[in-house]
Design an enzyme around this catalytic site. Sequence first.
Site, PDB file in Angstrom:
ATOM      1  CG  ASP A  13      -2.978 -13.082  -6.084  1.00  0.00           C
ATOM      2  OD1 ASP A  13      -1.607 -13.041  -6.399  1.00  0.00           O
ATOM      3  OD2 ASP A  13      -3.588 -12.541  -6.558  1.00  0.00           O
ATOM      4  N   GLY A  16       3.962 -10.488  -3.613  1.00  0.00           N
ATOM      5  CA  GLY A  16       4.628  -9.348  -4.185  1.00  0.00           C
ATOM      6  C   GLY A  16       4.332  -8.050  -3.937  1.00  0.00           C
ATOM      7  CG  HIS A  30       7.606 -15.162  -3.218  1.00  0.00           C
ATOM      8  ND1 HIS A  30       6.340 -15.163  -3.476  1.00  0.00           N
ATOM      9  CD2 HIS A  30       8.234 -14.263  -4.027  1.00  0.00           C
ATOM     10  CE1 HIS A  30       6.214 -14.671  -4.751  1.00  0.00           C
ATOM     11  NE2 HIS A  30       7.476 -14.170  -4.969  1.00  0.00           N
ATOM     12  CB  SER A  58       0.748 -21.575 -11.881  1.00  0.00           C
ATOM     13  OG  SER A  58       1.263 -20.160 -12.497  1.00  0.00           O
ATOM     14  CB  THR A  59       2.246 -24.234 -15.815  1.00  0.00           C
ATOM     15  OG1 THR A  59       0.839 -23.827 -16.108  1.00  0.00           O
ATOM     16  CG2 THR A  59       2.177 -25.766 -15.377  1.00  0.00           C
ATOM     17  CD  GLU A  60      -0.346 -20.832 -16.575  1.00  0.00           C
ATOM     18  OE1 GLU A  60      -0.339 -21.159 -15.221  1.00  0.00           O
ATOM     19  OE2 GLU A  60      -0.789 -21.585 -17.277  1.00  0.00           O
ATOM     20  NE  ARG A  64       5.145 -14.820 -10.481  1.00  0.00           N
ATOM     21  CZ  ARG A  64       4.288 -14.585  -9.352  1.00  0.00           C
ATOM     22  NH1 ARG A  64       5.317 -14.707  -8.258  1.00  0.00           N
ATOM     23  NH2 ARG A  64       3.168 -14.818  -9.365  1.00  0.00           N
ATOM     24  CG  LEU A 124      -4.279 -30.391   6.845  1.00  0.00           C
ATOM     25  CD1 LEU A 124      -5.804 -30.109   6.197  1.00  0.00           C
ATOM     26  CD2 LEU A 124      -3.902 -29.171   7.031  1.00  0.00           C
ATOM     27  NE  ARG A 178      -6.110 -14.667  -7.354  1.00  0.00           N
ATOM     28  CZ  ARG A 178      -5.766 -14.763  -8.632  1.00  0.00           C
ATOM     29  NH1 ARG A 178      -6.165 -15.757  -9.233  1.00  0.00           N
ATOM     30  NH2 ARG A 178      -4.538 -14.463  -8.930  1.00  0.00           N
ATOM     31  NE  ARG A 184      -6.015 -12.810 -12.592  1.00  0.00           N
ATOM     32  CZ  ARG A 184      -5.545 -11.754 -12.256  1.00  0.00           C
ATOM     33  NH1 ARG A 184      -6.635 -10.781 -12.176  1.00  0.00           N
ATOM     34  NH2 ARG A 184      -4.406 -11.138 -11.937  1.00  0.00           N
TER      35      ARG A 184
END
Length: 235
Positions: A13, A16, A30, A58-60, A64, A124, A178, A184
């Site tokens: 995260d 941006g 990015h 993510s699917t969400e 964007r 890995l 995170r 979250r």
Amino acid sequence: MNKMPETVAIIMDGNGRWAKSKGLPRTAGHKKGADTIRTIALEANRLGIKKLILYAFSTENWKRPEDEISYLCKLPGIFFSKYIKELMKNNIRVTFAGELNRFPKETQEVINKAVMQTAHNTGLELCIAINYGSRREMLLGMQEYAREVAEGKRENNLTEEEFSKYLFIPEEVDLLIRTSGEERISNFLLWQLAYSELIFDKTPWPDFDEKALDACLKEYESRDRRFGGLNTNEN
């Protein structure tokens, strides 16, 4: 370290916000974040971590702006063209979790090629969660299970251990990190995180480096993972 997690997941995260703080477009964040993937993957491999799961898209994220989504679809090609030889040299195996079919054909081909090129590597496992959502993952898994029962391929006697096999990512996660200060889960690995240690680091992902990872691993080492039981000093 005396206690190294086998499976680490990271919600990457802050790309941006990092770019905005420097007066740059979000795409610059990015791009820098993709370079950080290389840094952290190499360090995780060096330390002996078995699997690193990175929440890339993510699917969400389809909500964007179109120009940002377009760049994110191109980013796997940029990343692998730049770093695939280094991943191969370091024996890192690439896998992915999620539904690739919504991405452009070129994006799908790039990712599938990286998976095939590195399939025989034994270091890995670098798992890229792309077009991934945990609720969707569980829904698809249960639909597959229901089909198998309906077709007589198995009994209706699912256990927790078998449930995991129907997911994109079957392993339980030891440590979730995170970055960028948000606290979250954001629909990531809801089943796999049942007993994970959670660390919310304020460093934005583009600035997250080997030292930041080391600090998180030292924090993990200090935790007492009891899985619902008591520690050795409790009665």
